[in-house]
Design a protein around this motif. Structure first.
Motif, PDB file in Angstrom:
ATOM      1  N   GLY A  87       0.839  -1.196   0.000  1.00 51.46           N
ATOM      2  CA  GLY A  87       0.000   0.000   0.000  1.00 51.46           C
ATOM      3  C   GLY A  87       0.867   1.237   0.000  1.00 51.46           C
ATOM      4  O   GLY A  87       2.079   1.167   0.183  1.00 51.46           O
ATOM      5  N   SER A  88       0.267   2.369  -0.220  1.00 51.49           N
ATOM      6  CA  SER A  88       1.088   3.560  -0.343  1.00 51.49           C
ATOM      7  C   SER A  88       0.543   4.712   0.473  1.00 51.49           C
ATOM      8  O   SER A  88       0.969   5.832   0.308  1.00 51.49           O
ATOM      9  N   SER A  89      -0.391   4.422   1.345  1.00 49.54           N
ATOM     10  CA  SER A  89      -0.998   5.561   2.030  1.00 49.54           C
ATOM     11  C   SER A  89       0.001   6.235   2.957  1.00 49.54           C
ATOM     12  O   SER A  89      -0.079   7.417   3.188  1.00 49.54           O
ATOM     13  N   GLY A  90       0.962   5.452   3.460  1.00 49.65           N
ATOM     14  CA  GLY A  90       1.972   6.088   4.284  1.00 49.65           C
ATOM     15  C   GLY A  90       1.400   6.611   5.575  1.00 49.65           C
ATOM     16  O   GLY A  90       0.585   5.956   6.201  1.00 49.65           O
TER      17      GLY A  90
END
Lengths: 476, 308, 285
Positions: free
Chosen positions: A472-475
């Motif tokens: 995922g890339s929401s960080g």
């Protein structure tokens, strides 16, 4: 006698031998090296590195390598985030701009592991010089932590800063009796001291003396340094980032499983860390490791967990020098964990075979005992060696006691204990570590700012880390 | 007017294809070709990136994997991107607002000067020539709690004794002021140019009628320079969304994300998380918003007849 | 001009005059202190730089500058890259921007406004977002690690800017002069070259200076696209942040070295700047 046998019989590292006079010998046998050192004469290598002591030392004294191999080396030294960016682009676009890469095990090697050449190919190649004294000469945990990913050896250990307990020996001696009386335990810093006692002493310094404004200080800026500092406590309390985290720290893993920061041990560690930071110098939350080292050197705090290689700046003329003492970090409910921050150097996979082989020459030379010894005593301030044999050299042993020609050696007694397998603290080598790291230090920063309870911060960090590991890339 | 008709008459046969390119197009061609190569190609590649998962993690290569509008869907539900935008808006309003106010005020002060005008103006312009990366590093140096000269002044005067870059509010104020320090001079410069063109007769007449300084300012000066002030606003706004060097070098977005404006988030997603498809999505939205802001201001300017 | 000068004597009272100069003094102080402190710190030895109370009474040393220009990583190679990359891209942007700006200013077709807007909008692309596409392109063309990568990257923000401003200057020229020249037998390029260019010299100078400042000060592109042989001065500045400390003495020295040429050049053409900036925006479309 061929050069190879000479080297063997002389029983010293190649680099030093070359520096000491082999240059003359090699010039008598042009373009042909008995051990293959000269085979890429005329080539130019680009080495990208974080701006660290060993690289500065090598940049300042590259001539022995040029004399030995005829290879020229350009060294680009940048801040770590820039190195990460440039290496990621270079490897991904297969542009082959940098042949030799400073591969931070967590921020560079783990995310980009498939872009580095497996060093065993060169190690077993008879037409190339071998690693002097073999890889067994490297500090064993460092060879694993900095070098291995999966079943491959991707890097040779190059530097080894480690967080240990740095304290004002003068103050601890002066107030020894008073602290012992007030607190009821021997305040002398040692690995037997507990983190809880560390906190009590920090409080004691805050209120009972006025030579330093605060007891403890930390590298708690919203940055990698914050997670680095927290990790010591996390491990000491028996927590970790993943199940079997120390194993992942040695061998790396692309599938580490669920994050364990929500476990009770981790939450207790966060609670303790939060409490410790509430009594720490208020500057701590804006300090990275440089600022912390400066603050300590400037007499703002009585003690701190700090990278041991900052010693060089404190023992410089006009610094605190002999007033400083070192110890492994305190022990928590589980153990004493001392954060290892070392790095290896590796070879770009997307360059020609000849370039890779030339790069291997540089790797062997740059990590050779004699090069490390020269770097340690370099005027521009080299790093501490990753080779066990260097620490056995009489000159190096002498340097552990002030006045020292190599002040980075002064913390060695503490560092040696810190590197023992049961005391070393290893971050997990997972491909998405940069993102995990950002998630964790941001949550910690929010916790320190009072936005979140330690438990909430750890649970949110776990969620962010799990998301990162799953791509995922929401960080944060 | 006559020349325009002449020109049009001359252009007509060209359109009919006697010559392939008119003189004007030939003059523009080299620049436009280069511009197209370095902007249209990357632009379409960026659009393509937003529809793919492009992760550099692994180090094997750049292998786009088509995922449709996944990045877009994710971005609109990403609370962190949302937070980045909120910080950005506050930062934008604070910096550009302060720069406009201060720039206007300082320009009016300089305009009133009788002697020393040139030397003062020269000094006031210096910050805009200093590299942003230096401004960020210098800011860090000046507010360092141990040896920073500004931190020292604030401490000695008991205005602020804490750690400037350590507090969320103080760190935010500090990075705003760094930006204001660097770019207010640009507004001063542009506003001064506008002030030179304020009609002298009108001012004199207003004075004869007994209008005071503030009245003249409000009824004569401000209306006649409002156009140029808008121009200044346009120039500043276009860059405000792109630059992040100052914050990157001083606070890197902290503490507790207090200064993490959207360009920093973009940089982080791209080069620390190595997730370039998602980063491109954030980037495209930033570009769209910059263009929207520019269109808004040029629209106002056009309505005022300031541009053709 | 002289008329407006006499007409706007707003602050005749001495009290107001004092307020004016006090306010200006504050503004000057606010502007100058950071750069002055940078220059002063660059002349201090390490202990004085980190002094807890600000030191003005110190023995100045050139050691920081000497350190920058000696040793293996001498600053001279960075100066060279900076001069070449910023210089070449400035020349290209100014020349091509003048040609295109003239073409745009003399165009009469209806969609012109949109072309102009497209040109300037290319300057608004977020830097971090275009790095990957440009990097791939540069790799493909083997430009990485050469100053040409920087030249092209700088063109991406300087060329639209140059076209925009030069268009404004040419649009501002009275067309009668050019028509007279055309009647005398000059072709259109000769008219541009012999008549329009000399008349817009201030505009060209302004454009060139601003392009130079933008390129010289760039950090984000420079740190990405430069290699060991093409790193520029702002990159050198960031390199002074090391794992074990920031060398503030050298950093302030390098800051001074980076800033000084731009400040000198910028101030030398200050008068043109006012005109260039405002015209570029007012009639820029």
């Amino acid at each position: 006698m061929t050069r190879k046998t000479f080297l063997k019989t002389a029983g010293v590292g190649i680099a030093g031998a070359a520096a000491a006079g082999l240059a003359g010998c090699s010039s008598s046998t042009p373009s042909h090296g008995g051990s293959g050192w000269k085979q890429y004469s005329g080539m130019t290598l680009n080495f990208i590195s974080e701006n660290t002591g060993p690289s500065s030392a090598i940049a300042a004294n590259l001539q022995p390598f040029v004399d030995l191999t005829g290879i020229n080396v350009n060294i680009s030294q940048l801040v770590l985030t820039s190195v990460e960016q440039k290496v990621a682009l270079d490897l991904s676009a297969h542009s082959g701009q940098y042949q030799v890469i400073y591969a931070d095990p967590y921020n560079i090697m783990a995310p980009l592991s498939d872009g580095f050449a497996d060093l065993s190919t060169f190690m077993h190649d008879k037409t190339l010089p071998s690693v002097p004294k073999g890889t067994a000469d490297f500090v064993p945990t460092q060879l694993l932590a900095a070098g291995r990913f999966g079943d491959k050896l991707l890097a040779l250990p190059y530097d080894c800063p480690t967080i240990i307990w740095c304290y004002r020996k003068d103050l601890f001696e002066k107030y020894h009796d008073a602290m012992q009386h007030d607190l009821g335990f021997d305040p002398t810093p040692s690995i037997k001291t507990t983190w809880d006692q560390y906190l009590q002493m920090a409080r004691w310094f805050n209120t009972n003396q006025d030579e330093v404004p605060y007891g403890t200080g930390h590298q708690a800026k919203q940055f990698t340094s914050l997670n680095d500092d927290f990790a010591n406590v996390l491990w000491a309390y028996g927590g970790d980032y993943f199940h079997n985290g120390q194993h992942i720290g040695k061998y790396g893993s692309t599938d580490p499983g669920p994050c364990t920061l929500d476990q009770p041990e981790a939450i207790r560690a966060a609670e303790f860390y939060n409490e410790m930071l509430s009594v720490a110098h208020p500057g701590s939350v804006s300090w990275d490791w440089n600022d912390l080292a400066e603050a300590f050197g400037d007499g703002l705090i009585a003690m701190c967990p700090c990278w041991h290689e900052d010693a060089a700046s404190w023992f410089a003329p006009g610094g605190l020098g002999d007033k400083i003492g070192f110890s492994p970090l305190p022990t928590g409910p589980a153990r004493s964990a001392n954060h290892y921050g070392g790095t290896g150097i590796s070879i770009n996979k997307y360059i020609t075979t000849d370039e890779q082989r030339a790069a291997w020459l540089f790797l062997v030379w740059a990590t050779a005992p004699q090069t490390q010894e020269a770097g340690l005593f370099s005027k521009v301030g080299g790093g501490t060696p990753t080779r066990q044999s260097v620490y056995q050299m009489p000159k190096v042993k002498r340097a552990t006691k002030p006045p020292s020609d190599a002040p980075n050696m002064i913390p060695y007694d503490a560092v040696k204990v810190a590197w023992e397998p049961q005391n070393i603290g290893l971050r997990p080598k997972v491909p998405y570590w940069n993102q995990c790291d950002a998630v964790i230090f941001t949550e910690l920063s929010k916790m320190l700012a009072g936005h979140k309870s330690p438990a909430d911060a750890m649970r949110d960090a776990k969620r962010g880390v799990d998301d990162a590991v799953n791509g995922g890339s929401s960080g944060v | 007017m006559a020349s325009r008709a002449l020109e049009a008459a001359r252009l007509r046969p060209i359109r009919q294809g006697k010559r392939r390119f008119s003189f004007e197009v030939k003059m523009m061609l080299p620049a436009l070709l280069i511009l197209a190569a370095i902007s249209i190609v990357p632009f379409f590649y960026l659009i393509y990136m937003t529809l793919n998962k492009i992760s550099l993690v692994g180090g094997v290569g750049i292998a786009p994997k088509w995922i449709g509008f996944h990045n877009w869907a994710q971005m609109f539900t990403d609370s962190n991107v949302g937070a980045g935008w909120i910080t950005m808006v506050i930062f934008f309003v604070a910096t550009v607002g302060l720069e406009m106010l201060l720039g206007l005020g300082i320009a009016l002060l300089v305009y009133e000067m009788v002697w020393g005008k040139n030397i003062v103006l020269s000094i006031l312009l210096i910050p805009m020539f200093v590299a942003p990366v230096i401004v960020g590093l210098l800011g860090r140096f000046l507010v360092n709690p141990t040896y920073g000269v500004y931190a020292w002044v604030l401490r000695e005067t008991h205005i602020f004794t804490g750690n400037i870059l350590g507090g969320q509010v103080s760190a935010f104020i500090a990075v705003v002021l760094m930006d204001v320090w660097e770019w207010t001079p640009l507004i001063v410069l542009i506003t001064l140019a506008g002030l030179v063109s304020v009609p002298g007769q009108v001012l004199e007449a207003a004075k004869v009628d007994g209008a005071g300084y503030w009245q003249r300012l409000r009824h004569v000066v401000v209306p006649s320079i409002s156009g140029i002030v808008l121009v200044a606003l346009l120039i500043r706004s276009m860059d405000a969304l792109r630059y992040f060097d100052v914050i990157w070098q001083s606070t890197a977005g902290g503490p507790a994300n207090a200064t993490k404006i959207i360009p920093l988030r973009l940089y982080e997603v791209a080069f620390q998380f190595l997730n370039l498809g998602y980063a491109a999505t954030i980037g495209i939205v930033m570009l769209a918003l910059s263009i929207a802001i520019a269109m808004l201001f040029t629209g106002i300017l056009r309505r005022r007849g300031l541009i053709g | 001009m002289s008329q407006t000068h006499t007409a706007r004597r707003g602050l005749r009272l001495p009290g107001r005059r004092i307020v004016l100069y006090v306010a200006l003094a504050v503004v000057v102080l606010w502007t100058v202190v950071p750069v002055a402190w940078m220059a002063i710190s660059s002349l201090k030895n390490p202990a004085d730089v980190l002094s807890r109370t600000p030191l003005l009474d110190f023995s100045p040393t050139m050691a920081n500058y000497a350190g920058l220009f000696s040793g293996g990583n001498s600053l001279l190679t960075y100066v060279r890259s900076s001069v070449l990359a910023a210089g070449i891209s400035t020349i290209l942007a100014t020349v091509l921007g003048s040609l295109a700006g003239y073409g745009l200013a003399r165009s009469r077709w209806r969609g012109k406004r949109h072309l102009a807007f497209w040109i300037i909008s290319t300057r608004m692309v977020p830097i971090a977002a275009v790095i990957l596409p440009l990097y791939i392109g540069f790799t493909y063309l083997h430009l990485i690690n050469s100053i040409w990568a920087l030249v092209v990257a700088y063109l991406s923000f300087n060329l639209p800017f140059a076209i925009w401003i030069m268009n404004a200057f040419f649009a501002d020229l009275p067309q009668g002069i050019e028509e007279a020249a055309r009647v005398d037998g000059a072709n259109r390029f000769q008219t541009f070259y012999r008549i329009a260019v000399p008349l817009t010299k201030p505009g060209i100078v302004t454009t060139a200076i601003l392009c130079l400042v933008f390129a010289w000060n760039d950090y984000a592109f420079a740190v990405t696209f430069s290699g060991p042989g093409s790193a520029t001065l702002p990159v050198a500045a960031s390199q002074l942040i090391t794992q074990t400390g920031v060398n503030w003495g050298q950093l302030t020295a390098i800051g001074t070295v980076v800033a000084l040429p731009m400040v000198v050049i910028g101030l030398a053409v200050r008068k043109y700047l006012v005109r260039g900036l405002t015209l570029g925006a007012v009639t820029g479309e």
